[in-house]
Write an enzyme that holds these catalytic residues in place. Structure first.
Site, PDB file in Angstrom:
ATOM      1  N   GLU A   1      -6.818   7.277   0.219  1.00  0.00           N
ATOM      2  CA  GLU A   1      -7.485   7.731   1.007  1.00  0.00           C
ATOM      3  C   GLU A   1      -8.143   8.929   0.061  1.00  0.00           C
ATOM      4  O   GLU A   1      -7.349   9.779  -0.704  1.00  0.00           O
ATOM      5  CB  GLU A   1      -6.919   8.723   2.070  1.00  0.00           C
TER       6      GLU A   1
ATOM      7  N   GLY B   1       0.886   8.503   9.956  1.00  0.00           N
ATOM      8  CA  GLY B   1       1.739   9.203   8.971  1.00  0.00           C
ATOM      9  C   GLY B   1       2.559  10.179   9.499  1.00  0.00           C
ATOM     10  O   GLY B   1       3.592  10.199   9.661  1.00  0.00           O
ATOM     11  N   HIS B   2       2.111  11.401   9.995  1.00  0.00           N
ATOM     12  CA  HIS B   2       2.567  12.577  10.310  1.00  0.00           C
ATOM     13  C   HIS B   2       4.013  12.287  11.414  1.00  0.00           C
ATOM     14  O   HIS B   2       5.228  12.621  10.990  1.00  0.00           O
ATOM     15  CB  HIS B   2       1.719  13.777  10.706  1.00  0.00           C
TER      16      HIS B   2
ATOM     17  N   THR C   1      -5.418  19.264   7.793  1.00  0.00           N
ATOM     18  CA  THR C   1      -5.464  17.915   7.761  1.00  0.00           C
ATOM     19  C   THR C   1      -6.804  17.458   8.052  1.00  0.00           C
ATOM     20  O   THR C   1      -7.533  18.367   8.033  1.00  0.00           O
ATOM     21  CB  THR C   1      -4.552  17.021   8.886  1.00  0.00           C
ATOM     22  N   THR C   2      -7.233  16.310   7.900  1.00  0.00           N
ATOM     23  CA  THR C   2      -8.370  15.775   8.062  1.00  0.00           C
ATOM     24  C   THR C   2      -9.002  15.988   9.491  1.00  0.00           C
ATOM     25  O   THR C   2      -8.752  15.133  10.372  1.00  0.00           O
ATOM     26  CB  THR C   2      -8.811  14.353   7.471  1.00  0.00           C
TER      27      THR C   2
ATOM     28  N   HIS D   1      -3.238   9.836   0.578  1.00  0.00           N
ATOM     29  CA  HIS D   1      -4.569  10.698   0.315  1.00  0.00           C
ATOM     30  C   HIS D   1      -4.079  11.557  -0.866  1.00  0.00           C
ATOM     31  O   HIS D   1      -3.222  12.379  -0.879  1.00  0.00           O
ATOM     32  CB  HIS D   1      -4.462  11.616   1.609  1.00  0.00           C
TER      33      HIS D   1
ATOM     34  N   ARG E   1      -1.986  18.872  -2.596  1.00  0.00           N
ATOM     35  CA  ARG E   1      -0.995  19.695  -1.942  1.00  0.00           C
ATOM     36  C   ARG E   1       0.208  18.590  -1.722  1.00  0.00           C
ATOM     37  O   ARG E   1       1.248  19.224  -1.346  1.00  0.00           O
ATOM     38  CB  ARG E   1      -1.349  20.136  -0.907  1.00  0.00           C
ATOM     39  N   HIS E   2      -0.249  17.263  -1.627  1.00  0.00           N
ATOM     40  CA  HIS E   2       1.074  16.389  -1.350  1.00  0.00           C
ATOM     41  C   HIS E   2       1.042  15.246  -2.338  1.00  0.00           C
ATOM     42  O   HIS E   2       1.781  15.343  -3.305  1.00  0.00           O
ATOM     43  CB  HIS E   2       1.152  15.744   0.146  1.00  0.00           C
TER      44      HIS E   2
ATOM     45  N   ARG F   1      -5.486  14.394  -2.257  1.00  0.00           N
ATOM     46  CA  ARG F   1      -6.511  15.395  -1.867  1.00  0.00           C
ATOM     47  C   ARG F   1      -6.856  16.380  -3.166  1.00  0.00           C
ATOM     48  O   ARG F   1      -6.071  16.277  -4.328  1.00  0.00           O
ATOM     49  CB  ARG F   1      -5.735  16.558  -1.077  1.00  0.00           C
TER      50      ARG F   1
ATOM     51  N   ASN G   1       1.225   6.058   6.253  1.00  0.00           N
ATOM     52  CA  ASN G   1       0.765   7.175   5.284  1.00  0.00           C
ATOM     53  C   ASN G   1       2.025   8.005   5.018  1.00  0.00           C
ATOM     54  O   ASN G   1       2.708   8.362   5.829  1.00  0.00           O
ATOM     55  CB  ASN G   1      -0.177   7.908   6.257  1.00  0.00           C
TER      56      ASN G   1
ATOM     57  N   HIS H   1      -5.159   8.866  12.984  1.00  0.00           N
ATOM     58  CA  HIS H   1      -4.975  10.324  13.173  1.00  0.00           C
ATOM     59  C   HIS H   1      -4.291  10.738  14.540  1.00  0.00           C
ATOM     60  O   HIS H   1      -4.922  10.696  15.389  1.00  0.00           O
ATOM     61  CB  HIS H   1      -6.356  11.098  12.927  1.00  0.00           C
ATOM     62  N   GLY H   2      -3.223  11.302  14.295  1.00  0.00           N
ATOM     63  CA  GLY H   2      -2.458  11.963  15.320  1.00  0.00           C
ATOM     64  C   GLY H   2      -1.712  10.888  16.244  1.00  0.00           C
ATOM     65  O   GLY H   2      -1.090  11.324  17.441  1.00  0.00           O
TER      66      GLY H   2
ATOM     67  N   HIS I   1       3.347  13.113   3.671  1.00  0.00           N
ATOM     68  CA  HIS I   1       4.367  13.880   3.994  1.00  0.00           C
ATOM     69  C   HIS I   1       5.792  13.790   3.567  1.00  0.00           C
ATOM     70  O   HIS I   1       6.329  14.929   3.475  1.00  0.00           O
ATOM     71  CB  HIS I   1       4.218  14.337   5.504  1.00  0.00           C
TER      72      HIS I   1
ATOM     73  N   GLU J   1     -12.671   3.253   9.861  1.00  0.00           N
ATOM     74  CA  GLU J   1     -11.792   3.903  10.550  1.00  0.00           C
ATOM     75  C   GLU J   1     -12.189   4.976  11.808  1.00  0.00           C
ATOM     76  O   GLU J   1     -12.593   5.985  11.040  1.00  0.00           O
ATOM     77  CB  GLU J   1     -10.567   4.200   9.586  1.00  0.00           C
TER      78      GLU J   1
ATOM     79  N   ARG K   1       9.913  22.149  -2.682  1.00  0.00           N
ATOM     80  CA  ARG K   1      11.010  22.170  -3.790  1.00  0.00           C
ATOM     81  C   ARG K   1      10.607  22.409  -5.310  1.00  0.00           C
ATOM     82  O   ARG K   1      11.066  22.805  -6.098  1.00  0.00           O
ATOM     83  CB  ARG K   1      12.424  21.450  -3.576  1.00  0.00           C
TER      84      ARG K   1
HETATM   85  N1  PXP Z   1      -6.164   7.815   8.858  1.00  0.00           N
HETATM   86  C1  PXP Z   1      -7.028   8.902   8.120  1.00  0.00           C
HETATM   87  C2  PXP Z   1      -8.288   8.516   7.562  1.00  0.00           C
HETATM   88  C3  PXP Z   1      -6.388   9.946   7.717  1.00  0.00           C
HETATM   89  O1  PXP Z   1      -6.949  11.229   7.094  1.00  0.00           O
HETATM   90  C4  PXP Z   1      -5.125  10.389   8.220  1.00  0.00           C
HETATM   91  C5  PXP Z   1      -4.499  11.893   7.853  1.00  0.00           C
HETATM   92  O2  PXP Z   1      -4.272  11.658   6.498  1.00  0.00           O
HETATM   93  C6  PXP Z   1      -4.258   9.413   9.080  1.00  0.00           C
HETATM   94  C7  PXP Z   1      -4.950   8.087   9.058  1.00  0.00           C
HETATM   95  C8  PXP Z   1      -2.987   9.676   9.464  1.00  0.00           C
HETATM   96  O3  PXP Z   1      -2.964  10.790  10.629  1.00  0.00           O
HETATM   97  P1  PXP Z   1      -1.510  11.086  11.009  1.00  0.00           P
HETATM   98  O4  PXP Z   1      -0.892  11.718   9.593  1.00  0.00           O
HETATM   99  O5  PXP Z   1      -1.983  12.373  11.791  1.00  0.00           O
HETATM  100  O6  PXP Z   1      -0.995  10.125  11.323  1.00  0.00           O
END
Ligand code: PXP
Length: 263
Positions: free
Chosen positions: A74, A220-221, A104-105, A47, A53-54, A49, A11, A198-199, A14, A155, A22
């Protein structure tokens, strides 16, 4: 469906967050996507949104045009987003809940309460060949609702489990992991392809990769954060090694050189 195949979706939201700080054009999320693919990502997730925002509309258009790996779009299941997805024609759409105020989601979709609305969006996307996935809480009830909606993929939201691990709350972590394990089994038994995300970081990705029903992780993050220190290529290689170690049970040092399915 399950077995050695374990894909990594990267992902790149970010990268766009940093660019937007900037207001210019760098760093370019599409450049990051290409680099991620060259480094071993099996697909790219972005994603769009509601508040942009990104990722922006133009990023999504360029990702579809310029990358040669599956694009996972997404999005919230709104009419506007469905229209953009139908015009973009990504490989897949992952329907997620969205609140403007959240960072975040924060949780999975309300697949029970939102069943009829989600079914309309999923059916429309599927009618043009887009593979629809639903981002859900790891619960049997959510899996049953996903099946009734007709989604071929779910997911599982791993945020609560990762949060429990991050806070060293062992009982809660064990409870959350058990929910994920059972949900992954339930998905497979209902013929639904199972992803998770996620996370996740190196360690949680390694642990969850041991669940054979899960065939894709979307991360992603953590990856973008680590890439600041070690570069995207090295970070993705290290993540793939963690995933292989978890899948094969091999120690990390050995998993680095072992090739398992990445189809
Ligand atoms: N999967 C989904 C459906 C998400 O919404 C996100 C966050 O955008 C991720 C995966 C990735 O999560 P993270 O950025 O915490 O790794």
């Amino acid at each position: 469906m399950s077995g050695s195949v374990l894909r990594l979706g990267v992902n790149i939201d970010h990268v766009a967050t940093v660019r937007n700080a900037r207001g210019g054009t760098v760093p370019d999320p599409v450049r990051a996507a290409k680099l991620a693919i060259a480094a071993g990502a099996d697909g790219i997730t972005a994603h769009l949104r509601e508040d942009r925002r990104h990722i922006r509309d133009e990023d999504m258009r360029r990702l579809k045009a310029e990358i040669d790996a599956p694009l996972n779009f997404e999005m919230a299941a709104t009419d506007d987003m469905v229209a953009i997805a139908l015009a973009t024609r990504p490989h897949g759409c992952c329907l997620v809940p969205e609140k403007r105020s959240e960072r975040t989601t924060e949780g999975g979709l309300d697949v029970v309460g939102g069943h009829d609305h989600l079914k309309v969006a999923a059916t429309e996307l599927a009618s043009v060949g887009i593979r629809v996935s639903l981002f859900i809480e790891p619960s049997p009830r959510a899996i049953a609702a996903a099946r009734s909606i007709g989604a071929p993929v779910v997911e599982l939201h791993t945020g609560a489990w990762c949060d429990a691990i991050a806070h060293d709350e062992r009982d809660r972590a064990a409870h959350e992991f058990e929910r994920i394990r059972l949900a992954a089994q339930a998905a497979e038994s209902q013929g639904i392809e199972c992803h998770a995300g996620h996370g996740l970081d190196f360690e949680t990705a390694r642990i969850i990769s041991a669940l054979p029903q899960i065939v894709e992780l979307n991360i992603g993050h953590f990856l973008i954060g680590e890439a600041i220190f070690f570069g995207l290529e090295a970070t993705i290689a290290a993540m793939r090694a963690s995933m292989r170690a978890g899948r094969t049970g091999l120690p990390l040092e050995q998993a680095t050189d072992v090739v398992v399915g990445t189809a």
